[in-house]
Write a protein that holds these residues in place. Structure first.
Motif, PDB file in Angstrom:
ATOM      1  N   ILE A   8       0.853  -1.189   0.000  1.00  0.00           N
ATOM      2  CA  ILE A   8       0.000   0.000   0.000  1.00  0.00           C
ATOM      3  C   ILE A   8       0.888   1.237   0.000  1.00  0.00           C
ATOM      4  N   MET A  10       2.104   4.701   0.818  1.00  0.00           N
ATOM      5  CA  MET A  10       1.852   5.635   1.923  1.00  0.00           C
ATOM      6  C   MET A  10       2.448   7.009   1.604  1.00  0.00           C
ATOM      7  N   THR A  13       0.426  11.866  -1.730  1.00  0.00           N
ATOM      8  CA  THR A  13      -0.764  11.942  -2.582  1.00  0.00           C
ATOM      9  C   THR A  13      -1.718  10.788  -2.283  1.00  0.00           C
ATOM     10  N   GLY A  41       3.307  -1.553   4.083  1.00  0.00           N
ATOM     11  CA  GLY A  41       3.204  -0.152   3.671  1.00  0.00           C
ATOM     12  C   GLY A  41       4.476   0.161   2.910  1.00  0.00           C
ATOM     13  N   VAL A  42       4.405   1.013   1.909  1.00  0.00           N
ATOM     14  CA  VAL A  42       5.640   1.395   1.212  1.00  0.00           C
ATOM     15  C   VAL A  42       5.684   2.907   1.042  1.00  0.00           C
ATOM     16  N   THR A  43       6.908   3.431   1.051  1.00  0.00           N
ATOM     17  CA  THR A  43       7.045   4.852   0.742  1.00  0.00           C
ATOM     18  C   THR A  43       6.712   5.003  -0.733  1.00  0.00           C
ATOM     19  N   CYS A  44       6.358   6.197  -1.145  1.00  0.00           N
ATOM     20  CA  CYS A  44       5.839   6.513  -2.481  1.00  0.00           C
ATOM     21  C   CYS A  44       6.210   5.517  -3.600  1.00  0.00           C
ATOM     22  N   LEU A  45       5.201   4.948  -4.248  1.00  0.00           N
ATOM     23  CA  LEU A  45       5.431   4.021  -5.370  1.00  0.00           C
ATOM     24  C   LEU A  45       5.699   4.779  -6.669  1.00  0.00           C
ATOM     25  N   CYS A  48       1.881   8.310  -8.771  1.00  0.00           N
ATOM     26  CA  CYS A  48       1.186   9.596  -8.825  1.00  0.00           C
ATOM     27  C   CYS A  48       1.850  10.518  -9.836  1.00  0.00           C
ATOM     28  N   SER A  49       3.181  10.453  -9.948  1.00  0.00           N
ATOM     29  CA  SER A  49       3.811  11.307 -10.962  1.00  0.00           C
ATOM     30  C   SER A  49       3.980  10.597 -12.297  1.00  0.00           C
TER      31      SER A  49
END
Lengths: 87, 386
Positions: A8, A10, A13, A41-45, A48-49
């Protein structure tokens, strides 16, 4: 047997777009699937960008990207994976 | 050297405000610090106004470029006389400290400060300047060179006169009594912070009173020269991606305590240095939980956590659960010198007007945070955009 891994995002965004609601999966998944699924949980995948922020929150179920993720969509994806594995 | 400074105060029993006033300001560019402690005549509102005016005028004067000796002389010669008691309406001590240990001090009317080096009291030489206009006013001027570990303790007469008139202490605690307690405390805890030592002195003064009620406004200000506790915060990916590796190494190899604020930033450092990041799914309050990375003291999400941390720094922590922003606030407040490495690359996704909340621009939040850390918490802050 290889476990299915649910990641997931985290990142900022995804978090404001609803990932904070997905933490319930931490309880729901073990109840339904026992030890066959790992949840992290994962830091930004970075979807979003690289894709679109409008499709956040993002969740990865193994290598399948789920956009606008909800608990239902994630559960469905897990079931699909597990069923495919059995076939 | 880092100048650790703090003041503790207690107001006179039954008064609703403090009659002593403490003011200090750090000048990050020169590394200087100016501190003023003023004791207003009488107590309550009147004393508070007198002390506040004296301290503020002195600070502004020095800030405008006046030498502290000149500034103090002007103030000493012009302080009005109380109509009732026929004495000047406030007393003061001023210290102008440099990072290299040079300290200039002027005292007028307050008890003499205590200079402790190692576990010994030093009585430095001084010159006396008499007032041109008032025969009963004199100021003492000192020029000292402090070294690492040295302390200066200033207090109002509420401390030295605590217990006055009691059977055990007919003349009060006095400076000699204060010194005895100070040396004992420093001997027990040689690294005691200024904040703790100042609180200790005020507690001693109160305990000296028979009924633990302050008979006068009681203040203690401590200046302590020590090694700075450094913190380094990396937030946001660098503008030039080809420099990611260089900055990741620079961050990781620093001797400072380290924090990463931002998911993308954590990923970048993890990728460049091949160190895994471990995350939690469970958020605390309305913020993503902290993550773990070997060699880094704190890893948090970026903008939301920074924004919340700024709120806590401004208004105090008032949430039920200790979240990532609380951890970050503690991380910042337990450091003296704070450096932010701020990546200038924007995450376009954050500025989509359709997001349910408005996300602040990283540069702005860091600017605000640096300002509050400098002004309210007297930290030394540097911000580097990368």
């Amino acid at each position: 047997m290889k476990k299915t891994v649910v990641k997931i995002c985290m990142g900022t965004t995804c978090f404001v777009m609803g990932a904070s609601e997905l933490q319930e999966l931490e309880e729901i998944i073990p109840k339904k699937f026992g030890n066959s699924v790992d949840i992290q949980g994962v830091t930004c995948l970075d979807y979003c960008s690289s894709c679109s922020e409008a499709q956040a929150p993002y969740v990865l179920v193994d290598d399948e990207v789920i956009n606008k993720a909800t608990i239902e969509k994630v559960m469905e994806a897990i079931e699909r994976k597990l069923n495919n594995g059995q076939e | 050297m880092f100048i650790d400074i703090d003041c503790a105060q207690e107001k006179k029993y039954n008064q609703n405000t403090y009659g002593d006033y403490f003011l200090s300001k750090r000048y990050p560019q020169s590394g200087d610090l100016i501190a003023v402690l003023s004791d207003g005549l009488g107590s309550g509102i009147k004393a508070n106004i007198l002390a506040t005016m004296t301290a503020t005028m002195l600070l502004k004067f020095v800030e405008a470029g006046a030498d502290i000796k000149t500034a103090c002389e002007v103030i000493m010669n012009s302080l009005p006389v109380c109509k009732v008691r026929k004495i000047s309406y406030s007393t003061f001590s001023v210290a102008h400290c440099s990072e290299d240990g040079e300290v200039r001090i002027v005292e007028e009317g307050n008890p003499n400060f205590v200079y402790i080096s190692g576990n010994n009291v030093v009585e430095p030489p001084y010159t006396v300047i008499d007032s041109d206009t008032f025969t009963n006013r004199h100021m003492r001027v000192y020029k000292l060179q402090l070294k690492l570990g040295d302390r200066l303790i200033f207090c109002s007469d509420g401390v030295t006169q605590a217990g006055l008139g009691s059977p055990e202490l007919k003349l009060g605690l006095r400076r000699s009594g204060l010194i005895r307690f100070l040396l004992e405390k420093i001997n027990d805890t040689p690294d005691i912070s200024s904040s703790e030592l100042a609180k200790f002195v005020v507690r001693v003064a109160l305990n000296t009173e028979a009924d633990r009620k302050a008979k006068d406004d009681t203040s203690c200000c401590v200046i302590y020269y020590r090694e700075p506790r450094r913190a380094l915060i990396f937030t946001g990916p660098p503008y030039h991606q080809e420099k990611d590796n260089e900055y990741a190494h620079e961050f990781y190899n620093s001797d400072a305590k380290k924090a990463i604020c931002g998911g993308t930033t954590a990923n970048l450092i993890s990728r460049e240095l091949n160190i895994p990041v471990y995350n939690n799914v469970r958020s605390v309050g309305k913020l993503p939980a902290v993550s773990q990375m070997e060699g880094v003291d704190l890893v948090t999400e970026g903008i939301l956590t920074l924004t919340k941390t700024y709120e806590y720094l401004e208004n105090g922590f008032n949430d039920k659960e200790k979240n990532a922003a609380y951890d970050l606030m503690q991380f910042l407040l337990s450091s003296d010198c704070i450096e932010f490495m701020v990546g200038a690359k924007l995450n376009q996704a954050h500025y989509d007007p359709n997001l349910p909340i408005e996300i602040e621009i990283r540069k702005n939040i860091i600017k605000k945070m640096a300002k509050i850390l400098e002004n309210k918490y007297i930290k030394k802050v540097t911000v580097r955009y990368i």
